[in-house]
Scaffold this motif. Structure first.
Motif: not given
Length: 356
Positions: A220, A233, A235, A237, A266, A270, A272
């Motif tokens: 992450s 946050d 993420i 992915s 990224i 968004k 993402e």
């Protein structure tokens, strides 16, 4: 969103001052005029064209002529440019840190003191100091010109994997002990500490909005507030260890690399992934490996375990070019702010300088 806040902050600052275009706050300091910050106007650019440095004028990736430096006796852990792009710092498993002139490729000085392999090294924003993180869990600070050891900082319980400057005297460090620590180098003391990032920290980048972005071993990336050290946050992915994070020059995107054999872009709006970069013969087997943007962010680049540098178009994610294999497996790489030159660190202890 993070991107909207960054854009608003940038627009507000431009009403007061007209800052020059910068790549990364951790590389050259803040664009604000706050105490302790440093701007490009304060930095001499005697070795490179000043306009190219400020504006990232080199659009093409630096994959022209190359030179191989017999740099270290063991694998090179990291290579990093100073703000001007006229000097490079390297560190190695051989326990040393070295500085180099980028035009001639000559060794300026060797810094010693670490009792184990050195994992990361950076120039201070004013160029006066070299700071490095070691596998002996300590952070070392030397005078850049004299090589004198200024201080040895203790605070981590595992290898220090990344050090980044927030301003001239403030440092962020990350470690495999899962801690992030903020240091006052004038006092040699910890300002604040995040005792658990949730996973081992492999790399860090920062934004002007007091945000720290970490690359973690649990696949992450995480975003933290520098002031409160609170998680903003997370993420997930990638499918393996995330080895690096880097912000684009306008902070709209974050570039990540992973041992899953991919790079990702990224979107900060968004939060993402919007693009993924792969190649059939690209592999990343090192937790030290770092991807980077070219001078104008038009391309993203990463060194592979096969000794080649892979260059992708940042907009299309198409593979643009690769360099020939000229040395051993690439463990780390960096690019000067202007995009004039890039350096690759290798498993066999050499550094390869690639020019425009």
């Amino acid at each position: 969103s993070l991107y909207e806040k960054l854009r608003a902050k940038k627009e507000e600052e431009q009403k007061v001052v007209q800052p020059k275009r910068v790549r990364n706050m951790s590389d050259i300091g803040t664009v604000s005029s706050s105490p302790g910050s440093i701007s490009l106007d304060q930095i001499s650019t005697s070795m490179l064209d000043a306009s190219a440095l400020c504006m990232g004028m080199y659009d093409k990736p630096p994959i022209g002529k190359h030179r191989i430096l017999g740099a270290h006796s063991e694998p090179v852990s990291q290579v990093t440019y100073n703000a001007q792009g006229n000097m490079l710092v390297s560190c190695s498993n051989d326990k040393t840190v070295k500085t180099w002139t980028t035009l001639s490729g000559s060794n300026c000085r060797t810094f010693t003191g670490s009792t184990r392999s050195v994992r990361c090294a950076e120039f201070s924003l004013d160029g006066r100091y070299i700071v490095a993180g070691s596998a002996d869990n300590a952070i070392y600070q030397w005078e850049q010109k004299s090589g004198k050891l200024v201080q040895k900082l203790h605070g981590h319980r595992d290898k220090v994997t990344v050090v980044k400057f927030l301003d001239v005297t403030t440092l962020i460090s990350g470690s495999h002990d899962r801690k992030l620590q903020q240091w006052d180098l004038n006092r040699g003391s910890i300002i604040s500490s995040l005792n658990s990032c949730g996973s081992r920290v492999n790399d860090v980048c920062t934004t002007p909005l007091n945000t720290i972005i970490t690359a973690n071993s649990d696949q992450s990336i995480r975003l933290f507030d520098i002031r409160s050290m609170e998680l903003i946050d997370k993420i997930d992915s990638h499918n393996d260890i995330v080895t690096s994070v880097a912000c684009s020059s306008d902070y709209s995107t974050i570039l990540t690399s992973s041992r899953d054999g991919s790079l990702q872009l990224i979107d900060c709006h968004k939060m993402e992934p919007i693009r993924e970069f792969r190649a059939s013969d690209y592999a990343n087997r090192s937790e030290l490996n770092r991807a980077c943007f070219s001078g104008t962010d038009k391309y993203v680049m990463a060194g592979g375990s096969n000794g080649k540098v892979f260059i992708w178009d940042a907009e299309t994610a198409e593979l643009f070019d690769t360099t020939p294999r000229v040395s051993g497996s690439i463990t780390n790489m960096g690019c000067s702010l202007s995009g004039f030159q890039m350096a690759t660190a290798t498993q066999d202890g050499s550094i390869v300088l690639w020019d425009q």
